[in-house]
Design a protein around this motif. Structure first.
Motif, PDB file in Angstrom:
ATOM      1  N   ARG A 231     135.209  76.675  27.182  1.00 18.35           N
ATOM      2  CA  ARG A 231     136.389  77.396  26.698  1.00 18.35           C
ATOM      3  C   ARG A 231     136.539  78.736  27.408  1.00 18.35           C
ATOM      4  O   ARG A 231     137.655  79.145  27.741  1.00 18.35           O
ATOM      5  N   ALA A 232     135.413  79.401  27.635  1.00 19.72           N
ATOM      6  CA  ALA A 232     135.468  80.695  28.321  1.00 19.72           C
ATOM      7  C   ALA A 232     135.974  80.540  29.748  1.00 19.72           C
ATOM      8  O   ALA A 232     136.601  81.459  30.301  1.00 19.72           O
ATOM      9  N   LYS A 233     135.739  79.376  30.349  1.00 22.64           N
ATOM     10  CA  LYS A 233     136.223  79.128  31.711  1.00 22.64           C
ATOM     11  C   LYS A 233     137.681  78.675  31.750  1.00 22.64           C
ATOM     12  O   LYS A 233     138.222  78.416  32.816  1.00 22.64           O
ATOM     13  N   GLY A 234     138.297  78.538  30.577  1.00 25.72           N
ATOM     14  CA  GLY A 234     139.697  78.165  30.526  1.00 25.72           C
ATOM     15  C   GLY A 234     139.967  76.685  30.489  1.00 25.72           C
ATOM     16  O   GLY A 234     141.102  76.250  30.746  1.00 25.72           O
ATOM     17  N   VAL A 235     138.952  75.865  30.188  1.00 26.10           N
ATOM     18  CA  VAL A 235     139.155  74.418  30.107  1.00 26.10           C
ATOM     19  C   VAL A 235     140.052  74.105  28.907  1.00 26.10           C
ATOM     20  O   VAL A 235     139.890  74.679  27.827  1.00 26.10           O
ATOM     21  N   LYS A 236     140.996  73.182  29.079  1.00 24.08           N
ATOM     22  CA  LYS A 236     141.932  72.848  28.013  1.00 24.08           C
ATOM     23  C   LYS A 236     141.247  72.073  26.892  1.00 24.08           C
ATOM     24  O   LYS A 236     140.165  71.509  27.067  1.00 24.08           O
ATOM     25  N   ASN A 237     141.924  72.030  25.732  1.00 27.40           N
ATOM     26  CA  ASN A 237     141.336  71.403  24.542  1.00 27.40           C
ATOM     27  C   ASN A 237     141.053  69.914  24.735  1.00 27.40           C
ATOM     28  O   ASN A 237     140.037  69.403  24.269  1.00 27.40           O
ATOM     29  N   GLY A 238     141.955  69.200  25.427  1.00 32.20           N
ATOM     30  CA  GLY A 238     141.769  67.763  25.619  1.00 32.20           C
ATOM     31  C   GLY A 238     140.466  67.422  26.318  1.00 32.20           C
ATOM     32  O   GLY A 238     139.653  66.638  25.791  1.00 32.20           O
ATOM     33  N   PRO A 239     140.210  67.981  27.506  1.00 36.02           N
ATOM     34  CA  PRO A 239     138.922  67.707  28.170  1.00 36.02           C
ATOM     35  C   PRO A 239     137.726  68.185  27.369  1.00 36.02           C
ATOM     36  O   PRO A 239     136.663  67.563  27.403  1.00 36.02           O
ATOM     37  N   ILE A 240     137.862  69.306  26.648  1.00 34.52           N
ATOM     38  CA  ILE A 240     136.746  69.800  25.842  1.00 34.52           C
ATOM     39  C   ILE A 240     136.370  68.783  24.767  1.00 34.52           C
ATOM     40  O   ILE A 240     135.190  68.475  24.550  1.00 34.52           O
ATOM     41  N   ILE A 241     137.388  68.210  24.099  1.00 38.72           N
ATOM     42  CA  ILE A 241     137.116  67.275  23.001  1.00 38.72           C
ATOM     43  C   ILE A 241     136.611  65.943  23.525  1.00 38.72           C
ATOM     44  O   ILE A 241     135.557  65.443  23.099  1.00 38.72           O
ATOM     45  N   PHE A 242     137.353  65.357  24.459  1.00 34.00           N
ATOM     46  CA  PHE A 242     137.113  63.966  24.823  1.00 34.00           C
ATOM     47  C   PHE A 242     136.211  63.781  26.043  1.00 34.00           C
ATOM     48  O   PHE A 242     135.838  62.644  26.355  1.00 34.00           O
ATOM     49  N   ILE A 243     135.859  64.849  26.733  1.00 32.37           N
ATOM     50  CA  ILE A 243     134.954  64.729  27.884  1.00 32.37           C
ATOM     51  C   ILE A 243     133.644  65.464  27.617  1.00 32.37           C
ATOM     52  O   ILE A 243     132.561  64.886  27.670  1.00 32.37           O
ATOM     53  N   HIS A 244     133.732  66.752  27.312  1.00 27.85           N
ATOM     54  CA  HIS A 244     132.514  67.549  27.149  1.00 27.85           C
ATOM     55  C   HIS A 244     131.793  67.253  25.830  1.00 27.85           C
ATOM     56  O   HIS A 244     130.577  67.043  25.811  1.00 27.85           O
ATOM     57  N   ALA A 245     132.541  67.251  24.721  1.00 30.92           N
ATOM     58  CA  ALA A 245     131.893  67.133  23.410  1.00 30.92           C
ATOM     59  C   ALA A 245     131.632  65.677  23.011  1.00 30.92           C
ATOM     60  O   ALA A 245     130.562  65.364  22.491  1.00 30.92           O
ATOM     61  N   LEU A 246     132.589  64.800  23.275  1.00 32.47           N
ATOM     62  CA  LEU A 246     132.487  63.442  22.737  1.00 32.47           C
ATOM     63  C   LEU A 246     131.289  62.683  23.279  1.00 32.47           C
ATOM     64  O   LEU A 246     130.585  61.993  22.540  1.00 32.47           O
ATOM     65  N   ARG A 247     131.017  62.803  24.591  1.00 35.38           N
ATOM     66  CA  ARG A 247     129.886  62.052  25.149  1.00 35.38           C
ATOM     67  C   ARG A 247     128.575  62.483  24.510  1.00 35.38           C
ATOM     68  O   ARG A 247     127.713  61.653  24.232  1.00 35.38           O
ATOM     69  N   ASN A 248     128.424  63.774  24.265  1.00 38.30           N
ATOM     70  CA  ASN A 248     127.185  64.251  23.654  1.00 38.30           C
ATOM     71  C   ASN A 248     127.117  63.948  22.158  1.00 38.30           C
ATOM     72  O   ASN A 248     126.049  64.062  21.557  1.00 38.30           O
ATOM     73  N   ALA A 249     128.234  63.574  21.566  1.00 38.71           N
ATOM     74  CA  ALA A 249     128.250  63.246  20.143  1.00 38.71           C
ATOM     75  C   ALA A 249     128.136  61.750  19.897  1.00 38.71           C
ATOM     76  O   ALA A 249     128.141  61.312  18.747  1.00 38.71           O
ATOM     77  N   LEU A 250     128.014  60.943  20.952  1.00 38.01           N
ATOM     78  CA  LEU A 250     128.128  59.497  20.806  1.00 38.01           C
ATOM     79  C   LEU A 250     126.875  58.804  20.278  1.00 38.01           C
ATOM     80  O   LEU A 250     126.974  57.713  19.729  1.00 38.01           O
ATOM     81  N   LEU A 251     125.704  59.398  20.467  1.00 39.39           N
ATOM     82  CA  LEU A 251     124.478  58.689  20.100  1.00 39.39           C
ATOM     83  C   LEU A 251     124.438  58.268  18.628  1.00 39.39           C
ATOM     84  O   LEU A 251     124.222  57.094  18.330  1.00 39.39           O
ATOM     85  N   PRO A 252     124.634  59.185  17.680  1.00 37.91           N
ATOM     86  CA  PRO A 252     124.648  58.715  16.280  1.00 37.91           C
ATOM     87  C   PRO A 252     125.819  57.799  15.980  1.00 37.91           C
ATOM     88  O   PRO A 252     125.726  56.916  15.119  1.00 37.91           O
ATOM     89  N   VAL A 253     126.924  57.987  16.700  1.00 36.91           N
ATOM     90  CA  VAL A 253     128.092  57.135  16.490  1.00 36.91           C
ATOM     91  C   VAL A 253     127.787  55.692  16.906  1.00 36.91           C
ATOM     92  O   VAL A 253     128.163  54.739  16.222  1.00 36.91           O
ATOM     93  N   ILE A 254     127.100  55.526  18.032  1.00 36.12           N
ATOM     94  CA  ILE A 254     126.757  54.187  18.515  1.00 36.12           C
ATOM     95  C   ILE A 254     125.865  53.466  17.514  1.00 36.12           C
ATOM     96  O   ILE A 254     126.003  52.252  17.293  1.00 36.12           O
TER      97      ILE A 254
END
Length: 327
Positions: A231-254
């Motif tokens: 966010r500090a680098k100016g990345v938009k909300n879409g990539p933050i949610i679905f690229i940066h955060a989602l992959r790291n949140a997938l283990l318990p989801v799987i």
């Protein structure tokens, strides 16, 4: 080697990296052995429990049948031998993947089960694809604005969906959408409209459970340091949610997706029976009611084998998403 290098390396040669291919083969081998043991235990249990439902002779022959006709029927279907002898023959045949002949259908039991399992598999794959996509999307968006209107609405409906029993939803759906409104048929598979209610009923419970796990995991991921840096680098909300955060949140989801996919294969028994869907679940219930032992055992074997394979695939997916698990 310099002194600094020697200190860093611990005073010796660096430890060799483990052979990932060998580790994965060993892991798969161990899981296959434990799954095989569980499968054998399940087969033994189902074989003897199925015999407690009664003698098929009483169901398939009229009450006026003489003793000779009854003895011939038992001999044809291998029911004239002691139970332990029947079990030994079944294990011998099973080692050759021979499940015997269906008593009711007069065809190989495995053929009837594979036909039904194909319908169940299609139903499960379509349902879980819709569930996973919807839960990931809605759960991620709900976690992005915790406490907002969208989050509260999504949480409310997911909790209701996770709590409602499938059979109750199915009956209510038939009364409302088939009987009162006449929008969709109550049973069958002939058209697109026949699939709507079975998929819709099976969708609700896993969607509610998976959405809650996605939301909780995403809340943790979105509050992490790497997301703040993005966010500090100016990345938009879409990539933050679905690229940066989602992959790291997938283990318990799987984990939950795998559990729900396995539960879907088992839970489809009730839904298939209510909607007259020709899957392996309805076939299994019919076979139990008809005392068609070969079909019951073949259906249990195929379903359990599919669940064991699914669990191994999920474990391998863990290693793909998180390299630390490989070690």
């Amino acid at each position: 080697m310099s002194l600094i290098d020697n200190v860093i390396s611990g005073g010796g040669n660096p430890a060799p990296r483990p052979n990932l291919g060998a580790l994965m083969k060993s892991f798969i081998g161990k899981r296959a052995i434990t799954s095989a043991i569980s499968l054998v235990g399940l087969i033994i249990l189902v074989f003897f429990l199925s015999r407690l439902t009664g003698d098929p002779t009483d169901l398939y022959l009229p009450l006026t049948a003489n003793q000779e006709a009854r003895d011939n029927f038992r001999a044809i279907h291998g029911l004239d031998q002691p139970l332990i002898v029947q079990f030994g023959k079944y294990l011998t045949d099973l080692s050759h993947l021979d499940f015997g002949m269906s008593i009711r259908r007069a065809e190989p039991a495995i053929d009837a089960v594979l036909r039904g399992f194909e319908w169940t598999l299609w139903l499960a794959v379509i349902t879980m694809t819709l569930v996973t996509g919807a839960a990931l999307l809605i759960g991620s968006l709900a976690a992005f604005r915790v406490g907002g209107v969208f989050d509260r609405i999504a949480t409310f409906f997911s909790l209701i969906g996770a709590s409602a029993p499938d059979f109750w939803i199915a009956i209510v759906a038939i009364v409302i959408f088939s009987v009162n409104l006449g929008w969709v048929p109550t049973s069958g598979t002939g058209t697109f409209w026949h699939w709507i209610m079975p998929i819709g009923v099976l969708f609700i419970r896993p969607f509610g459970l998976i959405l809650q796990v996605v939301r909780g995991s995403m809340i943790s991921a979105l509050s992490s340091a790497y997301v703040k840096t993005a966010r500090a680098k100016g990345v938009k909300n879409g990539p933050i949610i679905f690229i940066h955060a989602l992959r790291n949140a997938l283990l318990p989801v799987i984990t939950v997706i795998g559990d729900q996919a396995a539960a879907l294969l088992n839970g489809a028994v009730i839904v298939e029976t209510i909607f007259g869907f020709p899957g392996v679940g309805k076939l299994m219930i019919d076979a139990i009611m008809q005392r068609d032992f070969p079909v019951v055992l073949a259906a249990i074997f195929v379903t359990a084998l599919a669940i064991f394979i699914m669990n191994i695939v999920i474990d391998l997916l863990y290693a793909f998403l998180d390299p630390r698990i490989r070690y």
